[in-house]
Design a protein around this motif. Structure first.
Motif, PDB file in Angstrom:
ATOM      1  N   GLY A   1     133.034  62.019 -28.731  1.00 40.08           N
ATOM      2  CA  GLY A   1     134.037  62.930 -28.199  1.00 40.08           C
ATOM      3  C   GLY A   1     133.453  64.303 -27.920  1.00 40.08           C
ATOM      4  O   GLY A   1     132.304  64.588 -28.267  1.00 40.08           O
TER       5      GLY A   1
ATOM      6  N   LEU B   1     132.599  57.086 -25.450  1.00 37.23           N
ATOM      7  CA  LEU B   1     132.886  56.978 -26.865  1.00 37.23           C
ATOM      8  C   LEU B   1     132.247  55.717 -27.434  1.00 37.23           C
ATOM      9  O   LEU B   1     132.168  54.696 -26.752  1.00 37.23           O
TER      10      LEU B   1
ATOM     11  N   ARG C   1     144.780  56.371 -28.589  1.00 34.23           N
ATOM     12  CA  ARG C   1     144.699  57.826 -28.581  1.00 34.23           C
ATOM     13  C   ARG C   1     146.039  58.411 -28.994  1.00 34.23           C
ATOM     14  O   ARG C   1     147.085  57.773 -28.848  1.00 34.23           O
TER      15      ARG C   1
ATOM     16  N   TYR D   1     140.953  60.178 -30.194  1.00 36.09           N
ATOM     17  CA  TYR D   1     140.737  58.777 -29.848  1.00 36.09           C
ATOM     18  C   TYR D   1     140.303  58.001 -31.088  1.00 36.09           C
ATOM     19  O   TYR D   1     139.389  58.423 -31.800  1.00 36.09           O
TER      20      TYR D   1
ATOM     21  N   LEU E   1     132.841  60.963 -20.296  1.00 36.08           N
ATOM     22  CA  LEU E   1     132.399  60.856 -21.681  1.00 36.08           C
ATOM     23  C   LEU E   1     132.298  59.372 -22.028  1.00 36.08           C
ATOM     24  O   LEU E   1     133.016  58.543 -21.454  1.00 36.08           O
TER      25      LEU E   1
ATOM     26  N   VAL F   1     138.779  64.328 -27.994  1.00 37.53           N
ATOM     27  CA  VAL F   1     138.427  64.519 -26.594  1.00 37.53           C
ATOM     28  C   VAL F   1     139.311  65.621 -26.029  1.00 37.53           C
ATOM     29  O   VAL F   1     140.535  65.561 -26.173  1.00 37.53           O
TER      30      VAL F   1
ATOM     31  N   THR G   1     143.416  64.372 -22.836  1.00 34.11           N
ATOM     32  CA  THR G   1     143.122  65.100 -24.065  1.00 34.11           C
ATOM     33  C   THR G   1     143.883  64.505 -25.237  1.00 34.11           C
ATOM     34  O   THR G   1     145.107  64.367 -25.194  1.00 34.11           O
TER      35      THR G   1
END
Length: 123
Positions: free
Chosen positions: A9, A20, A38, A91, A18, A119, A88
């Protein structure tokens, strides 16, 4: 004892990417179902993407075409592209032996959880 540890993150601008990772350990036997969830502040936890050990996947409508879930040995990944501010959230990685494909995006179907990775996407 099953352990799930997320990483990857961070903060990124809208449109960025990104990846993860979730490292699973302590698993004996078959853990057929893994997924990413999330949770944003003030909102319920929601399913993002799920993976069954036969390679089947499911995605939330909000991330289809932007996120990809895949697994390599004991690591579950979530590749996130074209990130938006609404992505946002914290997660979480989750795993279960019997969740079922139909419930791959249902938090209540999973018994094992990681602690999460944050995130943040700025617009």
């Amino acid at each position: 004892q099953v352990q799930l540890v997320e990483s990857g993150g961070g903060s990124v601008q809208a449109g960025g990417s990104l990846r993860l990772s979730c490292v699973a350990s302590g698993i004996t036997g078959r853990m057929a179902y893994m997924a990413w969830f999330r949770q944003a502040p003030g909102k319920e936890r929601e399913g993002v993407a799920g993976f069954k050990d036969d390679g089947s996947t499911r995605y939330a409508d909000s991330v289809k075409g932007r996120f990809t879930i895949f697994k390599d040995k004991n690591i579950l990944y979530l590749q996130m592209n074209s990130l938006k501010a609404e992505d946002t959230a914290m997660y979480y990685c989750a795993a279960d032996r019997r969740a079922g494909y139909a419930r791959l995006l249902a938090p209540e179907a999973f018994n094992f959880w990681g602690r999460g990775t944050q995130v943040a996407v700025s617009s």
